[in-house]
Design a protein around this motif. Structure first.
Motif, short mmCIF file in Angstrom:
data_model
loop_
_atom_site.label_atom_id
_atom_site.label_comp_id
_atom_site.label_asym_id
_atom_site.label_seq_id
_atom_site.Cartn_x
_atom_site.Cartn_y
_atom_site.Cartn_z
N LEU A 192 0.84 -1.20 0.00
CA LEU A 192 0.00 0.00 0.00
C LEU A 192 0.88 1.25 0.00
CD1 LEU A 192 -3.06 0.73 0.21
CD2 LEU A 192 -2.67 1.04 2.66
N ASP A 193 0.53 2.19 -0.84
CA ASP A 193 1.25 3.47 -0.88
C ASP A 193 0.59 4.39 0.14
OD1 ASP A 193 2.85 5.60 -1.61
OD2 ASP A 193 1.61 6.14 -3.34
N PHE A 194 1.34 4.80 1.16
CA PHE A 194 0.75 5.62 2.22
C PHE A 194 1.76 6.62 2.75
CE2 PHE A 194 2.71 2.00 4.30
CZ PHE A 194 3.33 2.54 5.43
N ASP A 195 1.24 7.67 3.36
CA ASP A 195 2.05 8.65 4.07
C ASP A 195 1.98 8.35 5.57
OD1 ASP A 195 2.69 10.03 1.74
OD2 ASP A 195 0.93 11.36 1.92
N GLU A 196 3.10 8.51 6.24
CA GLU A 196 3.12 8.34 7.70
C GLU A 196 2.68 9.64 8.37
OE1 GLU A 196 6.86 7.07 9.25
OE2 GLU A 196 7.10 5.45 7.80
N VAL A 197 1.81 9.51 9.35
CA VAL A 197 1.46 10.61 10.24
C VAL A 197 1.94 10.18 11.62
CG1 VAL A 197 -0.37 11.99 11.25
CG2 VAL A 197 -0.54 11.26 8.86
N VAL A 198 2.93 10.88 12.15
CA VAL A 198 3.57 10.46 13.39
C VAL A 198 3.05 11.30 14.56
CG1 VAL A 198 5.75 10.11 14.60
CG2 VAL A 198 5.61 9.75 12.12
N VAL A 199 2.51 10.62 15.56
CA VAL A 199 2.06 11.26 16.78
C VAL A 199 3.16 11.12 17.82
CG1 VAL A 199 0.30 11.30 18.60
CG2 VAL A 199 -0.33 10.68 16.26
N SER A 200 3.51 12.21 18.47
CA SER A 200 4.59 12.18 19.46
C SER A 200 4.23 11.26 20.62
CB SER A 200 4.86 13.59 20.00
OG SER A 200 5.73 13.53 21.12
N PRO A 201 5.19 10.46 21.09
CA PRO A 201 4.93 9.63 22.28
C PRO A 201 4.68 10.47 23.53
CG PRO A 201 7.24 9.52 21.66
CD PRO A 201 6.53 10.23 20.54
N ASP A 202 4.94 11.78 23.46
CA ASP A 202 4.64 12.66 24.59
C ASP A 202 3.16 13.01 24.66
OD1 ASP A 202 7.26 12.75 25.48
OD2 ASP A 202 7.76 14.44 24.18
N ASP A 203 2.42 12.74 23.58
CA ASP A 203 0.98 12.95 23.62
C ASP A 203 0.38 12.05 24.70
OD1 ASP A 203 -1.69 13.77 22.19
OD2 ASP A 203 -1.76 11.58 22.35
N PRO A 204 -0.41 12.59 25.64
CA PRO A 204 -0.90 11.79 26.78
C PRO A 204 -1.62 10.51 26.40
CG PRO A 204 -1.31 14.12 27.16
CD PRO A 204 -0.83 14.00 25.73
N ALA A 205 -2.50 10.58 25.39
CA ALA A 205 -3.25 9.39 25.00
C ALA A 205 -2.33 8.34 24.39
CB ALA A 205 -4.35 9.77 24.01
N THR A 206 -1.40 8.80 23.56
CA THR A 206 -0.46 7.87 22.93
C THR A 206 0.46 7.24 23.97
OG1 THR A 206 -0.51 9.18 20.90
CG2 THR A 206 1.34 7.67 21.19
N ARG A 207 0.93 8.05 24.90
CA ARG A 207 1.81 7.55 25.96
C ARG A 207 1.10 6.48 26.79
NH1 ARG A 207 6.42 10.03 27.76
NH2 ARG A 207 7.23 9.39 29.79
N ALA A 208 -0.19 6.71 27.06
CA ALA A 208 -0.97 5.73 27.83
C ALA A 208 -1.07 4.41 27.08
CB ALA A 208 -2.37 6.29 28.11
N GLU A 209 -1.23 4.48 25.75
CA GLU A 209 -1.28 3.26 24.96
C GLU A 209 0.03 2.50 25.05
OE1 GLU A 209 -2.50 3.70 20.94
OE2 GLU A 209 -4.31 4.83 21.41
N ILE A 210 1.14 3.20 24.86
CA ILE A 210 2.45 2.56 24.87
C ILE A 210 2.73 1.92 26.22
CG2 ILE A 210 4.93 2.98 24.70
CD1 ILE A 210 4.33 5.15 22.65
N LEU A 211 2.32 2.58 27.29
CA LEU A 211 2.57 2.07 28.64
C LEU A 211 1.49 1.10 29.12
CD1 LEU A 211 3.76 5.39 30.35
CD2 LEU A 211 5.17 3.48 29.58
N LEU A 212 0.61 0.70 28.20
CA LEU A 212 -0.45 -0.28 28.50
C LEU A 212 -1.41 0.23 29.55
CD1 LEU A 212 1.75 -3.53 28.63
CD2 LEU A 212 0.67 -2.47 26.65
N LEU A 213 -1.62 1.54 29.59
CA LEU A 213 -2.51 2.14 30.57
C LEU A 213 -3.83 2.59 29.95
CD1 LEU A 213 0.09 4.36 32.47
CD2 LEU A 213 -0.77 2.11 33.13
#
Length: 217
Positions: free
Chosen positions: A29-50
């Protein structure tokens, strides 16, 4: 038509972002990456399994918005059936879906005690007994699949299962989990894929660290 995008986060820490990205690349698939900073609270919660839900990666394609990794895999199989994300044989398709579902919803102890960290290396890491039980189950799954298919991938040819288990391969390398020669060869195959090489190279260039995931024992 709007460009296809895949929203991801940290390439060093996010196992789900890696899975979604590999699936899209496997599908061609041809796609563009949209990168969300791991400092974003919601994203950080996902990474930390919270977080109670996992919203990254998120694929936007031709009007569709798909954010669950298995849903992304099935969607890509629908629009790119020629990519072979699922085996052609009905019984093997069922097995592939089953082991993908198992890694998608299970192995919580492995996730929490051996977090993905591509820049890290922790030799002589002490593995908790419950995490070892998860490892043992994965070893059984891989061994059975490779014995039946003959390799080099879990179902012979590359499928969505290899994308789903790629973060596990990185965990085993980060924490020096010992494998049989057959499974170590499979891990080598995964890590040698051009897509993995590209992802790992980008992960190592990330400047930020998440302190909670910089474990050392």
């Amino acid at each position: 038509m709007a460009r296809t995008t895949l929203t991801i986060t940290s390439k060093n820490y996010s196992s789900w972002s890696l899975r979604g990205w590999l699936l899209a690349r496997f599908a061609g698939l041809d796609f563009d990456e949209v990168v969300v900073s791991p400092d974003d609270p919601a994203t950080r919660a996902e990474i930390l399994l919270l977080s109670s839900s996992i919203l990254v990666p998120c694929l936007r394609h031709d009007g569709a918005v798909v954010w669950d990794t298995l849903a992304i895999a099935e969607y890509l199989n629908e629009i790119k059936p020629e990519a072979g994300l699922l085996p052609q044989d009905r019984i093997l398709r069922a097995r592939c879906r089953s082991i993908c579902g198992e890694i998608h919803s299970g192995f919580a102890n492995l996730r929490s005690s051996l977090p993905v960290n591509l820049k890290g290396h922790f030799p002589n890491f002490r593995i908790w007994s419950r995490a070892q039980a998860d490892i043992d189950r994965i070893v059984t799954l891989w061994s059975d699949c490779l014995a039946e298919s003959g390799g080099p991938f879990l179902f012979g040819e590359r499928t969505m299962a290899d994308a789903m288990y790629a973060p596990v391969v990185t965990r085993f390398r980060t924490y020096d989990v010992r494998l049989s020669s057959r499974l170590d060869t499979y891990a080598d195959v995964i890590m040698a894929m051009p897509e993995m090489q590209e992802w790992v190279a980008a992960a190592k260039l990330e400047p930020a660290d998440i302190e909670e995931l910089e474990v050392d024992f």
